[in-house]
Write a protein that holds these residues in place. Sequence first.
Motif, PDB file in Angstrom:
ATOM      1  N   LYS A 190     -72.940  -0.610 -13.131  1.00 13.13           N
ATOM      2  CA  LYS A 190     -73.250  -1.793 -14.054  1.00 13.13           C
ATOM      3  C   LYS A 190     -73.700  -3.290 -13.787  1.00 13.13           C
ATOM      4  O   LYS A 190     -74.779  -3.688 -13.975  1.00 13.13           O
ATOM      5  CB  LYS A 190     -72.044  -1.782 -15.048  1.00 13.13           C
ATOM      6  N   ALA A 217     -77.414  -2.591 -12.094  1.00 11.96           N
ATOM      7  CA  ALA A 217     -78.150  -2.324 -13.432  1.00 11.96           C
ATOM      8  C   ALA A 217     -78.447  -3.738 -14.124  1.00 11.96           C
ATOM      9  O   ALA A 217     -79.522  -3.959 -14.341  1.00 11.96           O
ATOM     10  CB  ALA A 217     -77.697  -1.337 -14.121  1.00 11.96           C
ATOM     11  N   PRO A 244     -79.029  -0.982 -18.478  1.00  5.83           N
ATOM     12  CA  PRO A 244     -77.460  -1.260 -18.299  1.00  5.83           C
ATOM     13  C   PRO A 244     -76.807  -0.909 -19.459  1.00  5.83           C
ATOM     14  O   PRO A 244     -77.196  -1.488 -20.563  1.00  5.83           O
ATOM     15  CB  PRO A 244     -77.215  -2.791 -17.603  1.00  5.83           C
TER      16      PRO A 244
END
Length: 212
Positions: A121, A124, A137
Motif C-alpha cells: 500500500k 502504491a 492503491p
Amino acid sequence: MTKKDDITKIIDIFAEKYPQPETSLNYSNPFELLVAVILSAQTTDKQVNKVTNKLFKEYNTPEEFSRLSRQELQNKLKSVGLYRNKSKYIIETAKIIQNKHRGAIPRKLNDLMELPGVGKKTAAVFLACCSDKDTFPVDTHVYRVSKRLGLTRGQNVKEVENDLKDVIPQNHWINMHYWLINHGREVCKARNPQCDKCSLQDYCAYYTKQED
Ligand code: SF4
C-alpha cells in the motif's frame, strides 16, 4: 455492479466536487514523500504534516537521514504512532536508497516493496503521488466507499483493486484514488455516512438499497 453510464456520472460529480485531487501530505521532493507516506501508517496526514514541517527543514535527503541515529530520529517523531518502528524503517530505507540505488528512489513497485517499512500500500501510494499510471492503491476509505457505491464486490484489498482497475478508465485511476479518500473522510464516513449531504445518492448501491 455499477453501470458504465453511472461510473461516468460518478467521475463527473467527483471532478466537480474535488477539482484538485492530490495527497494531503506535504512534501517537496520524492524522498520527503516516501518518508511522509511511511509515517502516515495508522496516523492522520494532519499529524504527519505537523511533524514533517519541522523535520524536513533539518533533513530531507536519503544521505541526511542515513546519518541519523535511531534515537535522534525517534526524538523527532514522538508524536507519530509507532514512531520507534518507523524511525528504524526510515533510517534503513535511507541507507538502502543511498548505497544500493545511488540516492535515487526506485520507481518499480517490487523494488519499493523491498525497502523496510514499505509494504504494497505504501509503495502504491508513493507511486500514485508520483503520477505512476499503473497503480490504484486501496486504503480503508477507497475500500469502504467503492464497495458502498457498488464499484466492486471484492472481499479483500486485492479483489477490490482488480475490480476498480476493471471498471474505472485508467486515466482516472489516480484521481479516483484521491476522490474516494476525500469522500470517505468528508462525507461517506465509516460509521455514519452522511447520505443526506451526498451528491452521489442516485448512483450509490448502498443508498439505493436503504431506500427500497
Ligand atoms: S450516498 Fe451515502 S453511502 Fe453512498 S457514497 Fe454517498 S455517503 Fe456514501
